[in-house]
Design an enzyme around this catalytic site. Structure first.
Site, PDB file in Angstrom:
ATOM      1  N   SER A 408       0.817  -1.209   0.000  1.00 18.69           N
ATOM      2  CA  SER A 408       0.000   0.000   0.000  1.00 18.69           C
ATOM      3  C   SER A 408       0.856   1.266   0.000  1.00 18.69           C
ATOM      4  O   SER A 408       1.544   1.549  -0.970  1.00 18.69           O
ATOM      5  CB  SER A 408      -0.956  -0.042   1.203  1.00 18.69           C
ATOM      6  OG  SER A 408      -1.926   0.941   1.099  1.00 18.69           O
ATOM      7  N   LYS A 433      -0.684  -4.198  -3.367  1.00 17.31           N
ATOM      8  CA  LYS A 433      -1.993  -3.619  -3.019  1.00 17.31           C
ATOM      9  C   LYS A 433      -2.070  -2.232  -3.640  1.00 17.31           C
ATOM     10  O   LYS A 433      -1.553  -1.261  -3.097  1.00 17.31           O
ATOM     11  CB  LYS A 433      -2.192  -3.535  -1.509  1.00 17.31           C
ATOM     12  CG  LYS A 433      -3.578  -3.011  -1.122  1.00 17.31           C
ATOM     13  CD  LYS A 433      -3.753  -2.995   0.382  1.00 17.31           C
ATOM     14  CE  LYS A 433      -5.158  -2.534   0.760  1.00 17.31           C
ATOM     15  NZ  LYS A 433      -5.401  -1.122   0.419  1.00 17.31           N
TER      16      LYS A 433
END
Length: 519
Positions: A408, A433
């Site tokens: 992320s 992600k």
């Protein structure tokens, strides 16, 4: 159109196109003000509590314009990457004329007050998803009818827990594990991860999207979980004898936390290094105060190929909390004063956190108006997020360490530094992600996570389910070394001495120094 159930007197669903500018949502004769949360104002809700059927009528709702400056302002107001997106997008009231329609939805209002409260939460969550969820087809289903269906299913319930499960069930039909709702208590516990200390065992866990299993992302160094030998990739199977099938990461984290001095027993599924054999083991962990300091550092004396001894600054960032950028600025200034001439930024096993913090950290190392990340919204519009007149603290050579646990916001930062030519990436391919979630606190204190966009690196590389492949790989083993560290008391000397990836990173710094590639 006939009523959904003969037990209820329900108004029909009505959809019409409108051209007037919206100012509110209405619940029968009640009004719901839809204020931009970035302004600091709370949403105000009113819902009738009688047992008769009532209609929800939504006035025209409009999406905000695609303005890069608005995106940047919104992101800096508080996004998560577990990651996040503009809270302005979570507002139903906007000034853009991009979307206009009116919808009347009928539903029965519960006699149970606590279920009635959750019904209000359902309407709020439904509306936010309706306007911001990345898939405008809502996984090829009629999202407006989904509200009415869920309201009818919620009507006979008598507990808020059962009612929340109906909302979770509705959200699961979207086919996106990152779009979810958590209870007020779970949300307060979730915020601890970016705000301060907690009482627990020191585990970072996340839901693996393909399997739905709870997987260990990392352990807080020196925590009970770390001392017990729990490792990245271990699957959490049980907590205190309770199976975790269908349990979300926030709910599991809440079960792990507790008063200092108490203990919790966990069951873990682990694979050996070859990946062929696996085992289930049970571990009893004591709960302690866990200091969630996101940053640790050390100064490493480094001998250049020509015999000169220089200093390399090692900075490990464990998560992107609210203080991450400020802590890093202070650390870099301290190291510059100590005569550091090169840096290693360690993002291994960093699962993400606040995207805003990741963007702020990127600007510590970059100049000018460089693109930090590209976002793609639900309509397929690509929007670059650029720095504005950036001034790097240092232009010394930089290597960034990444691995499978870097996710992320870590991937956003690594991509920004790599694609702008600022850093060499060393390690292993990252988690992958590449979706962005907005996080909105609802009227009852619960929180709604919505996937609102996906992101690409500055060089337009897709990250989601792909990850970032580093420039140079390194082994995960440990090396024996007699190297002495100028240790500042913030990181483990022994782990740095034996870390083979740091040795590879130092070699890459030598190459940068030799080529004169410091920007």
């Amino acid at each position: 159109m006939e009523a959904l159930s003969p037990k209820f007197e329900l108004s029909p669903v009505h959809v019409s196109t409108k051209s007037s500018k919206p100012t509110s949502l209405q619940f029968s004769s009640y009004r719901l003000s839809c204020l931009n949360r970035s302004s600091g104002q709370r949403r105000c809700f009113s819902l009738p509590s009688s047992s008769n059927g009532h209609s929800v009528r939504t006035e025209p709702v409009r999406r905000p314009p695609s303005d890069g400056h608005d995106w940047i302002k919104s992101i800096r107001k508080g996004l998560l990457g577990c990651a996040a997106a503009a809270t302005a997008l979570a507002s139903v009231y906007c000034d853009s004329p991009a979307f206009a329609e009116s919808l009347t939805v009928a539903f029965p209002v519960s006699r149970a007050s606590e279920v009635n409260t959750v019904q209000r939460t359902l309407v709020e969550a439904w509306g936010l998803i309706r306007e911001t969820f990345i898939d405008p087809t809502f996984n090829h289903q009629d999202w407006d009818s989904k509200l009415q269906q869920t309201m009818v299913e919620m009507f006979p319930l008598r507990s808020s827990d059962a009612a929340y499960n109906k909302i979770k069930g509705m959200l699961s039909t979207l086919g996106d594990p990152f779009t979810r709702i958590i209870s007020p208590k779970e949300y307060q516990n979730f915020r601890i991860g970016s705000d301060g200390n907690l009482q627990g065992v020191g585990l970072f866990i996340n839901t693996e999207p393909k399997t739905g299993h709870l997987v260990v992302m990392s352990c807080v160094e020196g925590s009970p979980a770390d001392r017990a030998g729990i490792h990245e990739g271990d699957e959490l199977v049980e907590i205190n004898g309770e199976t975790l099938n269908g349990v979300g990461s926030e709910a599991a984290a809440q079960k792990l936390r507790g008063r200092v001095g108490t203990s919790v027993t966990v069951k873990l599924h682990s694979e050996n290094d070859s990946g062929r054999d696996s085992s289930i083991r049970e571990v009893k962990l004591s709960r302690e105060y866990i200091k969630l300091s996101p940053l640790s550092s050390a100064v490493i004396p480094h001998r250049m190929p020509d015999g000169r001894v220089t200093k390399t600054g090692y900075v490990k960032l464990a998560s992107f909390s609210q203080t991450a950028a400020a802590d890093m600025i202070n650390t870099i200034h301290e190291m510059e004063n100590q005569g550091v001439h090169s840096y290693i930024l360690d993002l291994r096993n960093n699962p993400g956190g606040l995207v805003a913090a990741g963007l702020d950290v990127a600007q510590i190392w970059l100049d000018g108006d460089e693109t930090l990340v590209h976002t793609i919204d639900r309509d397929g519009n690509m929007l670059p997020i650029n720095m504005v007149d950036g001034h790097a603290i240092t232009h010394d050579p930089l290597v960034v360490l990444v691995n499978e646990g870097s996710a992320s916001a870590s991937e956003i930062l690594a991509g920004a530094l790599h694609d702008n030519g600022r850093a060499v990436l060393v390690g292993h391919k990252t988690f992958g992600k590449g979706k962005i979630q907005s996080v909105t606190e609802l009227h009852d204190g619960s929180a709604l996570f919505i996937t609102v966009a996906k992101y690409l690196s500055p060089a337009l590389h897709d990250i989601d389910q792909v990850g970032i492949t580093p420039d140079v790989q390194c082994t995960t083993g440990k090396l024996n070394s007699s190297k002495e560290f100028l240790f500042n008391g913030k990181s483990s000397v022994s782990s740095l001495e034996a870390d083979s990836c740091i040795m590879v990173a130092e070699h890459q710094l030598d190459i940068q120094e030799y080529k004169g590639t410091a920007s």
